[in-house]
Design a protein around this motif. Sequence first.
Motif, mmCIF file in Angstrom:
data_model
loop_
_atom_site.group_PDB
_atom_site.id
_atom_site.type_symbol
_atom_site.label_atom_id
_atom_site.label_comp_id
_atom_site.label_asym_id
_atom_site.label_seq_id
_atom_site.Cartn_x
_atom_site.Cartn_y
_atom_site.Cartn_z
ATOM 1 N N THR A 207 0.696 -1.187 0.099
ATOM 2 C CA THR A 207 0.100 0.128 0.010
ATOM 3 C C THR A 207 0.879 1.142 0.039
ATOM 4 O O THR A 207 0.643 2.142 -0.869
ATOM 5 C CB THR A 207 -0.945 0.218 1.174
ATOM 6 O OG1 THR A 207 -1.849 -1.096 1.120
ATOM 7 C CG2 THR A 207 -1.764 1.418 1.218
ATOM 8 N N THR B 95 -5.284 -1.414 -0.905
ATOM 9 C CA THR B 95 -6.062 -1.782 0.292
ATOM 10 C C THR B 95 -6.881 -0.433 0.932
ATOM 11 O O THR B 95 -7.663 -0.793 1.578
ATOM 12 C CB THR B 95 -5.113 -2.139 1.540
ATOM 13 O OG1 THR B 95 -4.274 -3.109 0.938
ATOM 14 C CG2 THR B 95 -6.102 -2.584 2.756
ATOM 15 N N THR C 22 -7.903 -5.714 -1.493
ATOM 16 C CA THR C 22 -6.608 -4.989 -1.760
ATOM 17 C C THR C 22 -6.470 -5.041 -3.513
ATOM 18 O O THR C 22 -5.814 -4.067 -4.176
ATOM 19 C CB THR C 22 -5.612 -5.807 -1.216
ATOM 20 O OG1 THR C 22 -5.353 -5.415 0.180
ATOM 21 C CG2 THR C 22 -4.020 -5.617 -1.792
ATOM 22 N N GLU D 185 -1.464 -2.538 -5.977
ATOM 23 C CA GLU D 185 -1.204 -3.608 -5.102
ATOM 24 C C GLU D 185 -1.581 -4.977 -5.922
ATOM 25 O O GLU D 185 -2.729 -5.087 -6.258
ATOM 26 C CB GLU D 185 -1.675 -3.389 -4.072
ATOM 27 C CG GLU D 185 -1.254 -2.449 -2.832
ATOM 28 C CD GLU D 185 -1.967 -2.358 -1.754
ATOM 29 O OE1 GLU D 185 -1.848 -3.468 -0.958
ATOM 30 O OE2 GLU D 185 -2.400 -1.513 -1.272
HETATM 31 MG MG MG Z 1 -2.164 -3.242 1.478
#
Ligand code: MG
Length: 482
Positions: free
Chosen positions: A111, A133, A148, A173
Motif C-alpha cells: 500500500t 487496500t 486490496t 497492489e
Molecule cells: Mg495493502
Amino acid sequence: MNLSELAQGIAGGGDGREIPVTGLFSDSRAVQPGALFAALSGVKADGASFVREAEAKGAVAILAAEGADLPTDLPVLRAADPRRALALMAARFSGPQPKTIVAVTGTSGKTSIAAFVRQIWSAAGHPAASIGTTGVVAPGRDEYGSLTTPDPIELARLMAELAAEGVTHAAMEASSHGLDQRRLDGVHLSAAAFINLGRDHLDYHPTVEDYFAAKMRLFDTLLPTGAPAVIFADDTWSDRAMAIALQSGADVLTVGRKGTFLALKRLEHERHRQIAEIEAEGRIHRVVLPLAGEFQMANALVAAGLAIATGVEPGQALHSLEGLKGAPGRLELAGTTASGAPVFVDYAHKPEALENVLSAVRPFTTGRVIVVFGCGGDRDRGKRPIMGEIASRLADIAIVTDDNPRSEVPASIRAEIMAAAPGAEEIGDRHAAIRAAVASAGAGDTVVIAGKGHETGQTVGTTVHPFSDHQEVRAAIREAGQ
Ligand SMILES: [Mg+2]
Ligand SMILES: CC(=O)N[C@H]1[C@@H](OP(=O)(O)OP(=O)(O)OC[C@H]2O[C@@H](n3ccc(=O)[nH]c3=O)[C@H](O)[C@@H]2O)O[C@H](CO)[C@@H](O)[C@@H]1O[C@H](C)C(=O)N[C@@H](C)C(=O)N[C@H](CCC(=O)O)C(=O)O
Ligand SMILES: Nc1ncnc2c1ncn2[C@@H]1O[C@H](COP(=O)(O)OP(=O)(O)OP(=O)(O)O)[C@@H](O)[C@H]1O
Ligand SMILES: N[C@H](CCC[C@H](N)C(=O)O)C(=O)O
C-alpha cells in the motif's frame, strides 16, 4: 461486443456466435439481462451450480472450465483456466487502460509503495492513480474499496474509467489472493516490483512456498518479457525472487543496501525523518525522507525504482521522496500525549510488520515502547502466538486487545496471543486499551496502536461498528489532559 469477438483467442466454443454481450458477471446474484456469466469454482461454492439462476436472470452465455458439467442450453465458452479467461475478456470488454501500469507484490509495504509511486509520478507531472487496500486515489478521486486487489471485472472497469478520466499512470497492489485468483491477468503491466515475504494468509495458502509461488506469478506469468522488475535486494526472499524474474526474461533492477540500480549507501535516523545517501547511475543523492521507520526507506526505494523504470529521471524521482506523505495508518503520528510521547497508528497485523514497526520506533525512544495490538478473527491463527512473542520481546508494555474478531470468540483470540506473550496485559475493549496505553505514556516513551491502520470500523460477528484508532487516540489524549 459480440460473443465471438469477446472470446477470440481466449476461450473456445464461442467462435462465430454473433450474440451481443452487454456485461460480464461472476456472481449469479448480480447478473443483468444480456450478460455473460462466468461459472467459477471457488473456495466456498461452485459457480456451475448457479448457471440456472444466471440464465433465469437473462444471461446469454456462460464461461466455464473445460469439462464442467453445466445444466444449460446457452452457448458455453470453455477455457482451461476460466479465471484467467474472465480477466482477459473483462479487459477486452472494458477497453483502454492507463498507458503505464505497475504492480507491486510482497507481504508488507504494498500500500505504501503504490501510494509513493503515485506521488512521484504526480510530482513529475503525470496524472496518476494508486489502487489498493486503502482504495483508489487519483485526481478527483479518493474512494475506499473492500479488497486490496479488486476482482477482475471491477478492475478492468476501473482501469478503463481512469484512462477515460485522463489518468496515464497507475500503481497497484498485487495481493497473493489477487494473483492466485487471476484478478490481474487482464492488466497491461509496464513494470512490477517485489518488496519482501513474511508470514501471511496461511489460512488460504497451504504452505509458504505456495504463498511465494502465487506472488511470483507477477513475474513469471504477468510481466511482459523484457519489462523492468524492481526487486528490494535486502529481504531473505530477494534472491529467489530475482532468480525467478531473471528466468522469466525480466529486466531485473535491484534496490536497497545490496541493490545496484538504487544503492542505499548510508542511512541516519531522526525521530520523524531519515537522511539517506542513495547512489543512482554512479551519482550519490542525499535524500531527506520525511517518514520514520527504516522499512519506509525500503518502500521509498522500490517506489523510486518503479518511477525511474517507467521514465522519471532518477534525480527527480529521488528528489520527490523528500515530499512523500505516508499512506494513511502506516506509522502515522496520530497525536502526542501531554507528556510529549508520540502515539502512532500502524497497520501491522502480521508478524514481520509488527516486528518492523516496533524496531523502527526503538531508535528514537529514550523511554519505553508501549504497544496495543490484537489479531483478526477468521484469519490465519498461526500468527497469533508469533505476534504475542514479538510484542513481549520488543515492547516494554504490551497490551493485547481486540482487532476485528469477526465470527470468533474475542477472548479465545486474545488467549492464543497471551499464551506466547509473558508479561502482556489483556484489555479486550479496544477503546479502553488505547486509553490505558495513552495514560501510561511518559516523557521519552512511544506508543504504537497496531493492526487496524486506516480502518474505520471494527467487525464483531457480522456487524461493523464505527471505530477509528486515530479518533480513539485523539479522544484518549484529550481525556487524559482533563
Ligand atoms: Mg495493502
Ligand atoms: C477467499 C477469497 O479470496 N475469495 C474471493 C474469490 O471468491 P470465490 O470465487 O472463492 O467465492 P465462492 O464463494 O467460493 O464462490 C464461487 C463462485 O460462485 C459465485 N456465486 C456464489 C454464490 C451465489 O449465490 N452465486 C454465485 O454466482 C461467486 O461469485 C464465485 O464466482 O473470488 C472473488 C472474485 O474475485 C472475490 O471477491 C473473493 O474475495 C473475498 C470477498 C475476500 O474476502 N477475499 C479476501 C480474503 C482477499 O482477497 N484479500 C486479499 C488480500 C488482503 C491483503 O492482505 O491485503 C485482497 O486482495 O483483498
Ligand atoms: N517494507 C516493509 N517491511 C516490513 N514491514 C512493513 C514494510 N512496509 C510496511 N510495513 C508494515 O506493514 C504495515 C502495512 O503496510 P502496507 O499497508 O504498506 O503493506 P501492505 O503490503 O499493503 O499490507 P496489506 O497486505 O495488509 O494491505 C505497516 O503499517 C507497517 O507496520
Ligand atoms: N486484508 C487483511 C486485513 C487485515 C486487517 C486486520 N485488522 C484484521 O482484521 O485482521 C485481511 O482481511 O486479512
